[in-house]
Design a protein around this motif. Structure first.
Motif, PDB file in Angstrom:
ATOM      1  N   SER A  12     -21.676  28.633  15.033  1.00 54.31           N
ATOM      2  CA  SER A  12     -20.450  28.646  14.741  1.00 54.31           C
ATOM      3  C   SER A  12     -20.909  26.816  12.916  1.00 54.31           C
ATOM      4  N   PHE A  13     -20.122  26.661  12.220  1.00 55.97           N
ATOM      5  CA  PHE A  13     -20.157  25.920  11.545  1.00 55.97           C
ATOM      6  C   PHE A  13     -18.453  25.667  11.377  1.00 55.97           C
ATOM      7  N   SER A  14     -17.970  24.023  10.314  1.00 55.03           N
ATOM      8  CA  SER A  14     -17.138  24.047  10.678  1.00 55.03           C
ATOM      9  C   SER A  14     -16.605  24.251   9.124  1.00 55.03           C
ATOM     10  N   ALA A  15     -14.973  23.587   8.359  1.00 51.59           N
ATOM     11  CA  ALA A  15     -14.970  23.832   7.035  1.00 51.59           C
ATOM     12  C   ALA A  15     -13.265  23.446   7.091  1.00 51.59           C
ATOM     13  N   TYR A  16     -12.949  22.949   5.605  1.00 49.41           N
ATOM     14  CA  TYR A  16     -12.109  21.861   5.681  1.00 49.41           C
ATOM     15  C   TYR A  16     -11.044  22.844   4.792  1.00 49.41           C
ATOM     16  N   VAL A  17      -9.702  22.808   4.853  1.00 49.19           N
ATOM     17  CA  VAL A  17      -9.046  23.684   4.450  1.00 49.19           C
ATOM     18  C   VAL A  17      -7.786  23.264   4.492  1.00 49.19           C
ATOM     19  N   ALA A  18      -6.930  23.277   3.569  1.00 48.54           N
ATOM     20  CA  ALA A  18      -6.035  22.703   2.442  1.00 48.54           C
ATOM     21  C   ALA A  18      -4.983  23.652   2.172  1.00 48.54           C
ATOM     22  N   ARG A  19      -3.986  23.325   2.709  1.00 44.31           N
ATOM     23  CA  ARG A  19      -2.148  24.806   2.059  1.00 44.31           C
ATOM     24  C   ARG A  19      -1.621  24.145   1.792  1.00 44.31           C
ATOM     25  N   PRO A  20      -1.456  25.063   0.348  1.00 44.19           N
ATOM     26  CA  PRO A  20      -0.424  24.784  -0.382  1.00 44.19           C
ATOM     27  C   PRO A  20       0.991  25.082   0.170  1.00 44.19           C
ATOM     28  N   ASP A  37     -11.727  16.640  -2.053  1.00 46.10           N
ATOM     29  CA  ASP A  37     -10.479  16.461  -3.331  1.00 46.10           C
ATOM     30  C   ASP A  37     -10.267  17.329  -3.790  1.00 46.10           C
ATOM     31  N   ILE A  38     -11.424  18.491  -4.360  1.00 48.31           N
ATOM     32  CA  ILE A  38     -10.732  19.551  -5.693  1.00 48.31           C
ATOM     33  C   ILE A  38     -10.032  20.474  -4.382  1.00 48.31           C
ATOM     34  N   THR A  39     -10.698  20.940  -2.824  1.00 46.06           N
ATOM     35  CA  THR A  39      -9.794  21.643  -2.486  1.00 46.06           C
ATOM     36  C   THR A  39      -8.512  21.236  -2.612  1.00 46.06           C
ATOM     37  N   ASP A  40      -8.558  19.847  -2.212  1.00 47.72           N
ATOM     38  CA  ASP A  40      -6.570  19.707  -1.753  1.00 47.72           C
ATOM     39  C   ASP A  40      -6.512  20.153  -2.950  1.00 47.72           C
ATOM     40  N   GLY A  41      -6.873  19.460  -4.434  1.00 48.14           N
ATOM     41  CA  GLY A  41      -5.903  20.027  -6.052  1.00 48.14           C
ATOM     42  C   GLY A  41      -5.947  21.179  -5.671  1.00 48.14           C
ATOM     43  N   LEU A  42      -7.080  22.544  -5.813  1.00 51.38           N
ATOM     44  CA  LEU A  42      -5.935  23.895  -5.559  1.00 51.38           C
ATOM     45  C   LEU A  42      -5.486  23.973  -4.625  1.00 51.38           C
ATOM     46  N   ALA A  43      -5.073  22.978  -3.582  1.00 57.26           N
ATOM     47  CA  ALA A  43      -4.359  23.431  -2.541  1.00 57.26           C
ATOM     48  C   ALA A  43      -1.876  22.866  -3.746  1.00 57.26           C
ATOM     49  N   ALA A  44      -2.650  22.518  -4.277  1.00 54.12           N
ATOM     50  CA  ALA A  44      -1.905  21.737  -5.071  1.00 54.12           C
ATOM     51  C   ALA A  44      -1.403  22.489  -6.138  1.00 54.12           C
ATOM     52  N   GLN A  45      -2.527  22.989  -6.694  1.00 47.60           N
ATOM     53  CA  GLN A  45      -1.892  24.262  -8.040  1.00 47.60           C
ATOM     54  C   GLN A  45      -1.298  26.103  -6.801  1.00 47.60           C
ATOM     55  N   GLY A  46      -1.291  25.740  -5.761  1.00 46.50           N
ATOM     56  CA  GLY A  46      -0.695  26.687  -4.903  1.00 46.50           C
ATOM     57  C   GLY A  46      -1.979  28.013  -4.426  1.00 46.50           C
ATOM     58  N   TYR A  47      -2.698  27.570  -4.395  1.00 43.90           N
ATOM     59  CA  TYR A  47      -4.034  28.403  -3.264  1.00 43.90           C
ATOM     60  C   TYR A  47      -4.172  28.036  -2.204  1.00 43.90           C
ATOM     61  N   LEU A  48      -4.511  28.576  -0.969  1.00 45.62           N
ATOM     62  CA  LEU A  48      -4.818  28.210   0.810  1.00 45.62           C
ATOM     63  C   LEU A  48      -6.751  27.829  -0.290  1.00 45.62           C
ATOM     64  N   ALA A  49      -7.313  26.607  -0.343  1.00 47.10           N
ATOM     65  CA  ALA A  49      -8.839  26.261  -0.467  1.00 47.10           C
ATOM     66  C   ALA A  49      -8.931  25.984   0.773  1.00 47.10           C
ATOM     67  N   ILE A  50     -10.577  26.740   0.439  1.00 49.02           N
ATOM     68  CA  ILE A  50     -11.793  26.267   2.122  1.00 49.02           C
ATOM     69  C   ILE A  50     -12.596  25.618   1.882  1.00 49.02           C
ATOM     70  N   CYS A  51     -13.363  25.168   2.153  1.00 47.98           N
ATOM     71  CA  CYS A  51     -14.740  24.345   1.679  1.00 47.98           C
ATOM     72  C   CYS A  51     -15.734  24.187   2.549  1.00 47.98           C
ATOM     73  N   PRO A  52     -16.530  25.468   3.493  1.00 46.57           N
ATOM     74  CA  PRO A  52     -17.205  25.507   3.837  1.00 46.57           C
ATOM     75  C   PRO A  52     -18.777  24.183   4.264  1.00 46.57           C
ATOM     76  N   ASP A  53     -18.535  24.001   5.661  1.00 45.13           N
ATOM     77  CA  ASP A  53     -20.221  23.036   5.417  1.00 45.13           C
ATOM     78  C   ASP A  53     -21.195  24.018   5.536  1.00 45.13           C
ATOM     79  N   LEU A  54     -21.332  24.088   4.533  1.00 39.09           N
ATOM     80  CA  LEU A  54     -23.137  25.211   4.495  1.00 39.09           C
ATOM     81  C   LEU A  54     -24.452  24.602   4.723  1.00 39.09           C
ATOM     82  N   PHE A  55     -24.437  23.504   4.882  1.00 35.74           N
ATOM     83  CA  PHE A  55     -25.609  22.991   5.469  1.00 35.74           C
ATOM     84  C   PHE A  55     -25.974  22.204   7.120  1.00 35.74           C
ATOM     85  N   TRP A  56     -25.050  23.383   7.764  1.00 37.71           N
ATOM     86  CA  TRP A  56     -24.397  23.357   8.778  1.00 37.71           C
ATOM     87  C   TRP A  56     -26.333  23.947   9.793  1.00 37.71           C
TER      88      TRP A  56
END
Length: 231
Positions: free
Chosen positions: A13-21, A44-63
Motif C-alpha cells: 500500500s502507498f499513500s496519495a494526496y487528494v484535493a477535491r473541487p 500546490d499543483i494538486t490543489d491548483g487543479l482542484a481549484a480549476q474544477g478537477y478531482l486531483a490526486i498525487c500518489p507517493d511513487l517513491f514508497w
C-alpha cells in the motif's frame, strides 16, 4: 485543504494526496511527482487543479524505496538525495502504481469517469508512459527526462498526449530533443510545445529556472488540453 488516502496493490500500500473541487462530480487528474517526492510544490499543483474544477490526486511513487519522501530543491543535500531516489526508482513499477491510482480515483464517488495525468521531470517521463501503457484518457508531460529512449512506445498510444519541452533543458540535451521531436511530431494523438531559452523545471515555482510567463503559458495550454480531452 487536501486529504490523504491509501491505495492498495498486490505489492503493498502507498499513500496519495487528494484535493477535491467544489463540484460533487468532476473529471480526475493524477499528478505525477518530480524527484523530490510529494512535496509542497506537488501538493500546490494538486490543489491548483482542484481549484480549476478537477478531482486531483498525487500518489507517493517513491514508497517502494522510502514512503513519505518530502524534500525540496533548495539544498545540495536534498539534490543529492533526490538523485539517489531517481537512480533507485523502478520506472515500470512506478507506471503500475500510477495505473492503480487511476483505477482507485475512477471508483471515487466524486469522479465523473474520465481521468487524466500530468507529470513533471521524472513524472514527465512517467506521464508519457502513462499515456502509452494505461487507460488514462489524456496525459501531459512537462520536461520529461528519458523519453528519447522510449519513443517506440508511442506506437501503442491511442489517447491524447501533450508534451512541454524546454529547449535549453540540461537533463534533455538537444540530441535527445531531436529524437523526441522527430519520432513524435507527426503522431496524430500528440501535441508538442517547445519553450525557447527555457531550462529544466521552468514551471517549478520557487525553482532556479522558474519562468513565470512560460509557466503560465504552459499551464494555460495544459488546462485547455484537459478541458478538451476530459470535459
Amino acid at each position: 485543504m487536501g486529504e490523504r488516502t491509501t491505495i492498495t496493490t498486490k505489492d503493498g500500500s502507498f499513500s496519495a494526496y487528494v484535493a477535491r473541487p467544489q463540484a460533487a462530480s468532476a473529471p480526475a487528474v493524477v499528478v505525477i511527482q518530480e524527484i523530490f517526492g510529494v512535496n509542497q510544490v506537488m501538493r500546490d499543483i494538486t490543489d491548483g487543479l482542484a481549484a480549476q474544477g478537477y478531482l486531483a490526486i498525487c500518489p507517493d511513487l517513491f514508497w517502494r524505496i522510502e514512503p513519505g519522501i518530502d524534500i525540496t530543491d533548495q539544498s545540495e543535500a536534498e539534490w543529492k538525495r533526490a538523485f539517489e531516489l531517481f537512480n533507485a526508482f523502478d520506472v515500470d513499477a512506478g507506471v503500475k502504481d500510477i495505473a492503480a491510482t487511476i483505477a482507485e480515483i475512477r471508483k471515487d464517488p466524486g469522479c465523473s469517469g474520465k481521468v487524466g495525468a500530468v507529470g513533471f521531470c521524472l513524472g514527465g517521463l512517467l506521464a508519457f508512459l502513462t499515456a502509452t501503457r494505461t487507460d488514462a484518457d489524456a496525459a501531459v508531460s512537462y520536461y520529461g527526462v528519458g523519453i528519447e529512449g522510449r519513443v517506440a512506445e508511442a506506437e501503442k498510444l491511442a489517447r491524447p498526449l501533450l508534451l512541454h519541452i524546454a529547449e535549453e533543458d540540461q537533463f534533455v540535451p538537444k540530441e535527445a530533443q531531436k529524437v523526441i521531436l522527430q519520432a513524435l511530431k507527426d503522431h496524430p494523438n500528440i501535441e508538442i510545445h517547445t519553450y525557447p531559452g527555457r531550462d529544466h523545471a521552468f514551471a517549478r515555482v520557487g525553482g532556479e529556472h522558474y519562468n513565470e510567463a512560460d509557466a503560465r503559458l504552459a499551464g494555460g495550454r495544459t488546462l485547455q488540453f484537459f478541458k478538451k480531452t476530459l470535459g
